[in-house]
Motif scaffolding. Sequence first.
Motif, PDB file in Angstrom:
ATOM      1  N   GLU A   1     -14.708  68.874  50.497  1.00 44.26           N
ATOM      2  CA  GLU A   1     -13.320  69.222  50.783  1.00 44.26           C
ATOM      3  C   GLU A   1     -13.025  70.657  50.338  1.00 44.26           C
ATOM      4  O   GLU A   1     -12.244  71.361  50.984  1.00 44.26           O
ATOM      5  CB  GLU A   1     -12.377  68.228  50.072  1.00 44.26           C
ATOM      6  CG  GLU A   1     -10.943  68.355  50.547  1.00 44.26           C
ATOM      7  CD  GLU A   1     -10.061  67.180  50.124  1.00 44.26           C
ATOM      8  OE1 GLU A   1     -10.567  66.263  49.427  1.00 44.26           O
ATOM      9  OE2 GLU A   1      -8.874  67.171  50.504  1.00 44.26           O
TER      10      GLU A   1
ATOM     11  N   ASP B   1     -14.539  72.799  53.248  1.00 43.52           N
ATOM     12  CA  ASP B   1     -13.678  72.555  54.426  1.00 43.52           C
ATOM     13  C   ASP B   1     -13.851  73.614  55.518  1.00 43.52           C
ATOM     14  O   ASP B   1     -12.873  74.191  56.011  1.00 43.52           O
ATOM     15  CB  ASP B   1     -12.210  72.462  54.000  1.00 43.52           C
ATOM     16  CG  ASP B   1     -11.394  71.622  54.998  1.00 43.52           C
ATOM     17  OD1 ASP B   1     -12.011  70.981  55.881  1.00 43.52           O
ATOM     18  OD2 ASP B   1     -10.157  71.599  54.901  1.00 43.52           O
TER      19      ASP B   1
ATOM     20  N   TYR C   1     -10.608  68.570  56.606  1.00 40.06           N
ATOM     21  CA  TYR C   1     -10.069  67.832  55.455  1.00 40.06           C
ATOM     22  C   TYR C   1      -8.567  68.104  55.311  1.00 40.06           C
ATOM     23  O   TYR C   1      -7.796  67.208  55.034  1.00 40.06           O
ATOM     24  CB  TYR C   1     -10.828  68.203  54.178  1.00 40.06           C
ATOM     25  CG  TYR C   1     -12.189  67.532  54.092  1.00 40.06           C
ATOM     26  CD1 TYR C   1     -12.313  66.224  53.628  1.00 40.06           C
ATOM     27  CD2 TYR C   1     -13.342  68.200  54.485  1.00 40.06           C
ATOM     28  CE1 TYR C   1     -13.560  65.601  53.556  1.00 40.06           C
ATOM     29  CE2 TYR C   1     -14.595  67.585  54.422  1.00 40.06           C
ATOM     30  CZ  TYR C   1     -14.692  66.296  53.949  1.00 40.06           C
ATOM     31  OH  TYR C   1     -15.915  65.675  53.883  1.00 40.06           O
ATOM     32  N   LYS C   2      -8.204  69.351  55.515  1.00 40.39           N
ATOM     33  CA  LYS C   2      -6.791  69.728  55.434  1.00 40.39           C
ATOM     34  C   LYS C   2      -5.975  68.915  56.451  1.00 40.39           C
ATOM     35  O   LYS C   2      -4.934  68.342  56.129  1.00 40.39           O
ATOM     36  CB  LYS C   2      -6.651  71.234  55.725  1.00 40.39           C
ATOM     37  CG  LYS C   2      -5.367  71.832  55.164  1.00 40.39           C
ATOM     38  CD  LYS C   2      -5.328  73.342  55.385  1.00 40.39           C
ATOM     39  CE  LYS C   2      -3.910  73.876  55.150  1.00 40.39           C
ATOM     40  NZ  LYS C   2      -3.771  75.271  55.625  1.00 40.39           N
TER      41      LYS C   2
ATOM     42  N   ARG D   1      -5.838  65.244  55.372  1.00 43.25           N
ATOM     43  CA  ARG D   1      -4.867  65.057  54.283  1.00 43.25           C
ATOM     44  C   ARG D   1      -3.433  65.115  54.812  1.00 43.25           C
ATOM     45  O   ARG D   1      -2.544  64.450  54.306  1.00 43.25           O
ATOM     46  CB  ARG D   1      -5.048  66.134  53.204  1.00 43.25           C
ATOM     47  CG  ARG D   1      -6.320  66.041  52.401  1.00 43.25           C
ATOM     48  CD  ARG D   1      -6.302  64.888  51.415  1.00 43.25           C
ATOM     49  NE  ARG D   1      -7.522  64.864  50.595  1.00 43.25           N
ATOM     50  CZ  ARG D   1      -7.913  63.806  49.886  1.00 43.25           C
ATOM     51  NH1 ARG D   1      -7.197  62.693  49.865  1.00 43.25           N
ATOM     52  NH2 ARG D   1      -9.026  63.852  49.181  1.00 43.25           N
TER      53      ARG D   1
ATOM     54  N   ILE E   1     -11.748  60.067  53.389  1.00 47.82           N
ATOM     55  CA  ILE E   1     -10.307  60.109  53.100  1.00 47.82           C
ATOM     56  C   ILE E   1      -9.663  58.768  53.456  1.00 47.82           C
ATOM     57  O   ILE E   1      -9.126  58.075  52.597  1.00 47.82           O
ATOM     58  CB  ILE E   1      -9.603  61.247  53.889  1.00 47.82           C
ATOM     59  CG1 ILE E   1     -10.332  62.586  53.698  1.00 47.82           C
ATOM     60  CG2 ILE E   1      -8.131  61.350  53.516  1.00 47.82           C
ATOM     61  CD1 ILE E   1     -10.127  63.252  52.359  1.00 47.82           C
TER      62      ILE E   1
END
Lengths: 204, 204
Positions: free
Chosen positions: B141, B144, B149-150, B153, B163
């Motif tokens: 992460e 990334d 990942y951003k 999330r 996740i």
Amino acid sequence: MSQQKSTNVVWHSATITREKRQELNDHRSAVLWFTGLSGSGKSTLAHAVEDELYKRQGRTFVLDGDNVRHGLCGDLGFSLEDRKENIRRVGEVAKLFTEAGVIVLTAFISPLREDRERVRNILPHGDFIEIYCAASLEVCEGRDVKGLYKKARAGQIPEFTGITSPYEEPVNPELVVNTGGDPLEVSLAHVMRLLEEREIIKAV
Amino acid sequence: MSQQKSTNVVWHSATITREKRQELNDHRSAVLWFTGLSGSGKSTLAHAVEDELYKRQGRTFVLDGDNVRHGLCGDLGFSLEDRKENIRRVGEVAKLFTEAGVIVLTAFISPLREDRERVRNILPHGDFIEIYCAASLEVCEGRDVKGLYKKARAGQIPEFTGITSPYEEPVNPELVVNTGGDPLEVSLAHVMRLLEEREIIKAV
């Protein structure tokens, strides 16, 4: 220490390209797409071509019902839709093999122009070599190596190409071989000459 | 005359076997199955191994999302069922490549043990080399690289491995490489040594 160093290094991950593989193999890659009725000799000719290419150290692979229908396309049946999807997947796999530098030979009835053209169109220009194995229904049915025509005539195979389902002849194939009449050696020689003319392999 | 003759000739269509191809290539074929979280370095390592094998004239091919997701698996999405089918097809294609004598390297998260074991089981014993690219979620992460990942999330990717979707670590992989900590050169060396130990390639 070595970890620290690593973070400052941009690893040059040179992708091995198709060109590099072709260079290593000393031949171009391509898809030799054999099409024709059941019993027209597609598989026999494809394997004969592969034999000949192996003698010249060519990297080849034959895709046919034997190695595709039970594996990759094991979830597909023989409905029109499933046969379309079968040919689509074979086309995509053939494409991957060309990227790997391999001369791939496919031996599927592939009766519909539309399906064959779709494969041609996903490939770079010049990669799709359509080879029509021309043999009349009479000749193929007379051979009936697998006994399929007999079954089809008896109504035991619902959609059988040439009997209850259409075969659309190629309009502008790269090559027509008379597998219904010529000896295998003659058809083989035609294919090999085509491969040399198109500079897929070097002339010997 | 020649047609007449032909009917009496049994053409010996020797199928070019995997063994013959391996002989020509001077190495064995196998599937190097890289598995791990997004950003763990599967693709980078696979391409580095391919680079190294190319230097030794190895015949290789990398299968990853880039060349599979838009083509062969272009009809599949990211539901659990579609991801299973994606891995199944990749496994079948990898099998075809091994039959063609090629060392195939696959770079897919392939988060489920069951899916990976299915691929192992369709291959002859010894062909499936599972390489776990171990990198913690924090490291992945933190990198990334693709910004995934951003997005995950932020709830923009519904099922994202690590996740909102599980990653099942391999139980008995053939190799674990610490791609979360070691420099690429170190992981690369581990893979190359494994290939030599298993006699897939010759030691240099």
